[in-house]
Design a protein around this motif. Structure first.
Motif, PDB file in Angstrom:
ATOM      1  N   THR A 289       0.797  -1.035  -0.013  1.00  0.00           N
ATOM      2  CA  THR A 289       0.062  -0.078  -0.124  1.00  0.00           C
ATOM      3  C   THR A 289       0.832   1.337   0.143  1.00  0.00           C
ATOM      4  O   THR A 289       1.922   1.210   0.467  1.00  0.00           O
ATOM      5  N   VAL A 290       0.173   2.278  -0.573  1.00  0.00           N
ATOM      6  CA  VAL A 290       0.978   3.655  -0.515  1.00  0.00           C
ATOM      7  C   VAL A 290       0.045   4.712   0.253  1.00  0.00           C
ATOM      8  O   VAL A 290      -1.186   4.695  -0.041  1.00  0.00           O
ATOM      9  N   ILE A 291       0.584   5.349   1.027  1.00  0.00           N
ATOM     10  CA  ILE A 291       0.072   6.280   1.722  1.00  0.00           C
ATOM     11  C   ILE A 291       0.370   7.757   1.175  1.00  0.00           C
ATOM     12  O   ILE A 291       1.565   8.005   1.214  1.00  0.00           O
ATOM     13  N   GLY A 292      -0.611   8.443   0.543  1.00  0.00           N
ATOM     14  CA  GLY A 292      -0.332   9.606  -0.122  1.00  0.00           C
ATOM     15  C   GLY A 292       0.010  10.852   0.854  1.00  0.00           C
ATOM     16  O   GLY A 292      -0.028  10.831   2.059  1.00  0.00           O
ATOM     17  N   GLU A 293       0.577  11.929   0.098  1.00  0.00           N
ATOM     18  CA  GLU A 293       1.207  12.981   0.893  1.00  0.00           C
ATOM     19  C   GLU A 293       0.132  13.629   1.547  1.00  0.00           C
ATOM     20  O   GLU A 293      -0.889  13.831   0.860  1.00  0.00           O
ATOM     21  N   ASN A 294       0.306  14.302   2.849  1.00  0.00           N
ATOM     22  CA  ASN A 294      -0.549  15.005   3.854  1.00  0.00           C
ATOM     23  C   ASN A 294      -1.752  13.901   4.114  1.00  0.00           C
ATOM     24  O   ASN A 294      -2.772  14.524   4.573  1.00  0.00           O
ATOM     25  N   ALA A 295      -1.650  12.813   3.710  1.00  0.00           N
ATOM     26  CA  ALA A 295      -2.708  11.787   4.006  1.00  0.00           C
ATOM     27  C   ALA A 295      -2.757  11.831   5.680  1.00  0.00           C
ATOM     28  O   ALA A 295      -1.778  11.529   6.439  1.00  0.00           O
ATOM     29  N   ILE A 296      -4.099  11.337   6.344  1.00  0.00           N
ATOM     30  CA  ILE A 296      -4.241  11.044   7.810  1.00  0.00           C
ATOM     31  C   ILE A 296      -4.928   9.623   7.504  1.00  0.00           C
ATOM     32  O   ILE A 296      -5.911   9.518   7.103  1.00  0.00           O
ATOM     33  N   VAL A 297      -4.463   8.721   8.530  1.00  0.00           N
ATOM     34  CA  VAL A 297      -4.983   7.336   8.594  1.00  0.00           C
ATOM     35  C   VAL A 297      -5.453   7.585  10.074  1.00  0.00           C
ATOM     36  O   VAL A 297      -4.748   7.541  10.761  1.00  0.00           O
ATOM     37  N   ALA A 298      -6.863   7.511  10.241  1.00  0.00           N
ATOM     38  CA  ALA A 298      -7.384   7.577  11.614  1.00  0.00           C
ATOM     39  C   ALA A 298      -7.221   6.304  12.522  1.00  0.00           C
ATOM     40  O   ALA A 298      -6.986   5.303  11.922  1.00  0.00           O
ATOM     41  N   ALA A 299      -7.186   6.690  13.816  1.00  0.00           N
ATOM     42  CA  ALA A 299      -6.720   5.578  14.823  1.00  0.00           C
ATOM     43  C   ALA A 299      -7.456   4.259  14.647  1.00  0.00           C
ATOM     44  O   ALA A 299      -8.727   4.557  14.240  1.00  0.00           O
ATOM     45  N   GLY A 300      -6.926   3.000  14.727  1.00  0.00           N
ATOM     46  CA  GLY A 300      -7.703   1.763  14.620  1.00  0.00           C
ATOM     47  C   GLY A 300      -7.744   1.356  13.078  1.00  0.00           C
ATOM     48  O   GLY A 300      -8.634   0.282  13.097  1.00  0.00           O
TER      49      GLY A 300
ATOM     50  N   PRO B 144      -5.226   7.991  -1.066  1.00  0.00           N
ATOM     51  CA  PRO B 144      -4.983   9.263  -2.094  1.00  0.00           C
ATOM     52  C   PRO B 144      -4.379  10.346  -1.049  1.00  0.00           C
ATOM     53  O   PRO B 144      -4.523  10.354   0.143  1.00  0.00           O
ATOM     54  N   LYS B 145      -3.287  11.219  -1.800  1.00  0.00           N
ATOM     55  CA  LYS B 145      -2.884  12.220  -0.951  1.00  0.00           C
ATOM     56  C   LYS B 145      -3.885  13.262  -0.570  1.00  0.00           C
ATOM     57  O   LYS B 145      -5.105  13.317  -1.192  1.00  0.00           O
ATOM     58  N   ASN B 146      -3.926  14.073   0.518  1.00  0.00           N
ATOM     59  CA  ASN B 146      -4.838  15.017   1.145  1.00  0.00           C
ATOM     60  C   ASN B 146      -6.161  14.350   1.416  1.00  0.00           C
ATOM     61  O   ASN B 146      -7.190  15.050   1.133  1.00  0.00           O
ATOM     62  N   THR B 147      -6.160  13.248   1.772  1.00  0.00           N
ATOM     63  CA  THR B 147      -7.413  12.667   2.342  1.00  0.00           C
ATOM     64  C   THR B 147      -7.312  12.106   3.774  1.00  0.00           C
ATOM     65  O   THR B 147      -6.306  11.718   4.095  1.00  0.00           O
ATOM     66  N   MET B 148      -8.427  11.937   4.454  1.00  0.00           N
ATOM     67  CA  MET B 148      -8.371  11.306   5.729  1.00  0.00           C
ATOM     68  C   MET B 148      -9.135   9.884   5.500  1.00  0.00           C
ATOM     69  O   MET B 148     -10.242   9.901   4.904  1.00  0.00           O
ATOM     70  N   VAL B 149      -8.635   8.761   6.028  1.00  0.00           N
ATOM     71  CA  VAL B 149      -9.521   7.422   5.882  1.00  0.00           C
ATOM     72  C   VAL B 149      -9.546   7.001   7.442  1.00  0.00           C
ATOM     73  O   VAL B 149      -8.587   7.365   8.276  1.00  0.00           O
ATOM     74  N   ALA B 150     -10.551   6.200   7.407  1.00  0.00           N
ATOM     75  CA  ALA B 150     -10.870   5.356   8.479  1.00  0.00           C
ATOM     76  C   ALA B 150     -11.562   4.153   8.373  1.00  0.00           C
ATOM     77  O   ALA B 150     -12.375   4.010   7.280  1.00  0.00           O
ATOM     78  N   GLY B 151     -11.506   3.519   9.522  1.00  0.00           N
ATOM     79  CA  GLY B 151     -12.268   2.095   9.317  1.00  0.00           C
ATOM     80  C   GLY B 151     -11.416   0.951   9.088  1.00  0.00           C
ATOM     81  O   GLY B 151     -10.318   0.853   8.791  1.00  0.00           O
TER      82      GLY B 151
END
Length: 178
Positions: free
Chosen positions: A141-152, A160-167
């Motif tokens: 996997t690739v975590i894009g620039e400025n991305a946030i991966v939420a806890a858990g 994608p860059k400049n996104t927040m992912v969760a779940g």
């Protein structure tokens, strides 16, 4: 490095020799008090690359191999993070890694008779990414620039860059404005 490796081969034995040496360093790192300079020096020995003075690493720190872990500048790695790096983990500059994060670049084959053999897929975490507490990043996997991966969260696809992912599995929940 190849994309697969069979247990019991000469290549696997070479990996085990490096792993044995590095596990002694990981144990030394995690069983004594150290300054940040000492931590960076030991991690530099483990990764076989100089860790920049702007990087901060909290203990305990875990890696199963070490020499395929590449850490950028001004990185913060919180305590109890695990790097399964035989397939390659590339961490860009200004990355934040929360506590108990697991980043894996190694997997086992699906076929039952080959299950103990390994397959490799590099993981890339680009500049300014932030991985919250207890995040798991899966091979390839690739975590894009400025991305946030939420806890858990469990990252099974590129972020994608400049996104927040969760779940579980992680999915885009927000776009981040620059």
């Amino acid at each position: 490095m190849k994309s697969e490796m069979d247990v019991g081969t000469e290549a696997y034995e070479q990996i085990e020799k490096i792993n044995h040496k590095n596990q002694l360093l990981v144990q030394q790192l995690n069983t004594s008090l150290h300054t940040q300079a000492e931590i960076r020096e030991l991690v530099s020995q483990i990764t076989n690359e100089k860790v920049d003075t702007s990087t901060e690493i909290r203990l305990p720190f875990y890696t199963d191999f070490g020499q395929n872990l590449h850490i950028g500048k001004n990185v913060y790695i919180s305590n109890c993070s695990m790097f399964v790096d035989l397939g390659g983990i590339y961490i860009g500059d200004n990355v934040l890694i929360g506590p108990n994060v697991t980043i894996a670049s190694v997997n086992h084959r699906v076929q039952p008779m080959e299950r103990r053999h390994l397959s490799f897929k590099s993981v890339y975490i680009h500049d300014n990414a932030w991985l919250g507490a207890n995040v798991t990043v899966t091979p390839g996997t690739v975590i894009g620039e400025n991305a946030i991966v939420a806890a858990g969260s469990v990252v099974t696809k590129n972020v994608p860059k400049n996104t927040m992912v969760a779940g579980v599995p992680a999915r885009v929940i927000k776009t981040i404005k620059e």
